[in-house]
Enzyme design. Structure first.
Site: not given
Ligand code: ADP
Length: 666
Positions: A93-94, A203
């Site tokens: 994603a951005r 993560d």
């Protein structure tokens, strides 16, 4: 009863959501830096990535498919968001700033639909949204909303303008132990919350832990998060970020899979990296990283000295055998946390080493440690309500990515669970000022009450007369208190009537029903794990069936109390909505902790005391119901109440102080 979703139609003939076809020009990060190696996606996602990018350059990230959103993004509900600056980029994603019509700024994690055509990738994104949406913790990036247009899916998040721990470490090179201690408590608070809901983040890394404007840490990016169906089930997918991957993940299926301990391992890697300046298994070659991880091949460089206590904790966190790692509850008991502990992290820390940390006393550090623990929701968790992803949540629809259940407005149709959350959030805002409604707040109020009592005692003991203004209080009235109670916890729960006549039952599962007197409302007060109290308002003449049994119990108690018990105090009008948070019984007293931060002690000799206003006020209720409220400082000075005598007044206050202290340090 599946509700068919319609694809989002272009608005205003495509005018508003029109965009240029240019991909935002963003400088790709150098892949050599340890903190910038992207997460390994589950194999299916990797496969998809390969298909999508067949003709493109080998290592191009999926996020590169994300085009700059239009200057105004309009949601299905007609809400407009103005797109602002580009904030950052991950593997998928951005992220862009988005401003709503009130001027509030958020971060919109923007995922190009072009990158999620594959079913598995879509499932993964929906799972990320569902998990993130269900979380509410002071150290987890707040999920605001999600919506889509024809090009992107937007996940609207609380904005974290001070970047992540990666950028901090890049600037500072290494951090001091007190700073890392502070950060670790906040991270552990959030991970403890996740694990109590059976969510494994998978993560955790410096780049996924952001700073809010007050410099508190917020864990983000739930792209690899997973929910364990039961505590003894295992996960087998190899995923994570090379430097942070736990040895049992590398072992894959043959190794029996992995579980919550992978997050504990990642906490160890982060602690090492923050103190030493780089992760322990760092290498340019990913295969070498993996070899080192498997062999536990790391050391503590002599030129980057860290304390023995820190090394001890790191060694235990980086135990190759996951079972031997400390549990999330055990970490904070390590000696290392007894060291210097700041009360907050200032923005100065972003650029240089803060000064004055060495001046903090042991006592002050202990208080700060407890405060930050309380603020991070670290208290005995209620093991319930793990997040559940309904199968239907993950079913895909034709052209839309988000099923209706994941976008607002439509939730009521399909999901009671989500519906209740939306509803309670509304109420929470409404009741916020009345309830001081989070456990987090209550815990720090308890600490404040205890500290105030202690300070006042010391003022009186030392005969001080100056600087006592902060403890003087002139305008006050008698507090709301419990005037009757029945402990029926061996069967249903603990029932009480307040002196405003509201009747509550604290059920054995820790939830409360409060029936407001002279009102057609009743409130359900839910203890949502570390999130604190959430209030749902219901109408007495028209309520969901599930409350039927509980209301019967409330009425049963109400009848019992009205006919069998006499009141402690006379009726007064409701000034605020208050309910019992918990109670403690000893041979000397029963102590009630109220949600407005007050403490009530009913002593064996039938005298009652309430401590209110963060300990500044004390109320005495005599056995014949005479109620008097005074500043505690005055009572400590005089040793008794002015009008009606309280036997063993100072002894009782001392018992009260100790009982509150115990709660403050829980
Ligand atoms: P991915 O799933 O692609 O890894 P991330 O969740 O890591 O995406 O987000 C990508 C980048 O966007 C982050 O590295 C960070 O720079 C920026 N970002 C993400 N969330 C926020 C936020 N809440 N506030 C500010 N920036 C954010």
């Amino acid at each position: 009863m599946s509700v068919r979703t319609q694809p989002l139609q272009p608005l205003n003939n495509g005018q508003i959501n029109a965009r240029s076809n240019n991909i935002t020009p963003i400088k790709l990060k150098k892949s050599k830096d340890f903190y910038e190696v992207p997460s390994i996606q589950p194999p299916q996602a990797v496969q998809q990535q390969q298909q999508n990018l067949q003709k493109k350059k080998k290592k191009e990230k999926l996020s590169a498919l994300c085009k700059t959103p239009p200057s105004v993004v309009r949601t299905r509900n007609g809400r407009d968001y103005k797109r602002g600056l580009f904030l950052g980029e991950g593997g998928f994603a951005r992220c862009f700033q988005m401003k709503d019509s009130s001027g509030q700024i958020y971060a919109a994690k923007t995922v190009a639909k072009a990158s999620i055509k594959n079913e598995k990738t879509k499932t993964k994104l929906l799972s990320e949204i569902k998990i993130h949406k269900s979380l509410n913790h002071p150290n987890i990036v707040n999920f605001i909303d999600c919506f889509e247009d024809d090009i992107n899916v937007y996940i609207l998040l609380e904005i974290c303008p001070n970047q992540s721990l990666v950028e901090l470490l890049k600037t500072r090179k290494r951090l001091t132990e007190p700073e890392v201690r502070f950060f670790m408590v906040q991270i552990i608070g959030a991970v403890k919350y996740l694990h109590s809901r059976r969510v494994i983040h998978r993560d955790l890394k410096l780049g996924n832990i952001f700073f809010d404007p007050q410099m508190n840490l917020k864990i983000g990016d739930f792209g690899l998060a997973s929910i364990l169906p039961s505590n003894d089930s295992r996960k087998y997918t190899i995923c994570g970020t090379p430097n942070y991957i736990a040895p049992e993940v590398l072992g894959g299926k043959n190794n029996g899979g992995h579980s919550f301990e992978v997050d504990i391992w990642a906490i160890g890697i982060m602690m090492y990296a923050l103190l030493v300046g780089k992760p322990p298994f760092q290498s340019k070659d990913v295969q070498i990283i993996y070899e080192r991880i498997k062999k536990s091949d790391y050391d503590f460089p002599i030129d980057k000295p860290i304390s023995e206590d820190a090394k001890h904790l790191i060694r235990d966190l980086l135990e190759t055998n996951p079972i031997k790692r400390p549990s999330i509850n055990e970490i904070l008991n390590y000696n290392w946390f007894k060291g210097t502990f700041p009360d907050k992290i200032n923005e100065v820390s972003l650029t240089k080493q803060p000064e004055g940390l060495d001046l903090l006393s042991k006592g002050q550090s202990a208080i700060n440690f407890n405060l930050i623990k309380a603020n991070s929701g670290i208290y005995t968790p209620k093991a319930k309500n793990p997040v559940e992803i309904l199968k239907t949540d993950l079913q895909s629809e034709s052209r839309t990515v988000l099923p209706k259940s994941l976008s607002p407005n439509d939730t009521k149709l399909k999901y009671k669970e989500v519906d209740a959350n939306v509803y309670s959030t509304k109420k929470k805002i409404q009741f916020n000022s009345n309830f001081q409604n989070s456990i987090v707040n209550l815990n720090s109020t308890t600490m404040k009450t205890y500290t105030n009592i202690r300070k006042m005692e010391s003022i009186v003991m030392n005969g001080l007369h100056d600087n006592t203004r902060e403890f003087e209080i002139t305008n006050y009235e008698n507090p709301t208190l419990i005037s009757k109670w029945v402990d029926y916890s061996n069967k249903y729960g603990f029932s009480y009537q307040l002196n405003n006549d509201d009747i509550g039952v604290l059920f054995n599962d820790n939830n409360t029903l409060l029936k407001l007197t002279n009102d057609d409302q009743f409130l359900e007060l839910l203890l949502m794990e570390d999130e604190g109290w959430t209030c749902i308002e219901n109408n007495i003449s028209n309520y969901p069936n599930k409350y039927k049994r509980q209301l019967e119990i409330v009425d049963f108690f109400a009848k019992y109390m009205n006919s069998n018990l006499s009141k402690v105090s006379d009726l007064q009008q409701r000034k605020e909505i208050v309910f019992l948070r918990r109670y403690t019984r000893t041979s000397e007293f029963i102590m009630f902790e109220m949600t407005n931060g007050n403490f009530q002690f009913n002593f064996k000799d039938h005298h009652k005391i309430v401590i209110s206003n963060n300990g500044l006020l004390i109320t005495h209720i005599s056995p014949n119901r005479i109620t008097q409220t005074h500043p505690l400082l005055h009572i400590l000075r005089h040793g008794d109440f002015p009008s009606v005598h309280l036997p063993d007044c100072l002894d009782k206050i001392s018992i009260i102080k100790e009982a509150i202290q115990e709660k403050a340090y829980m």
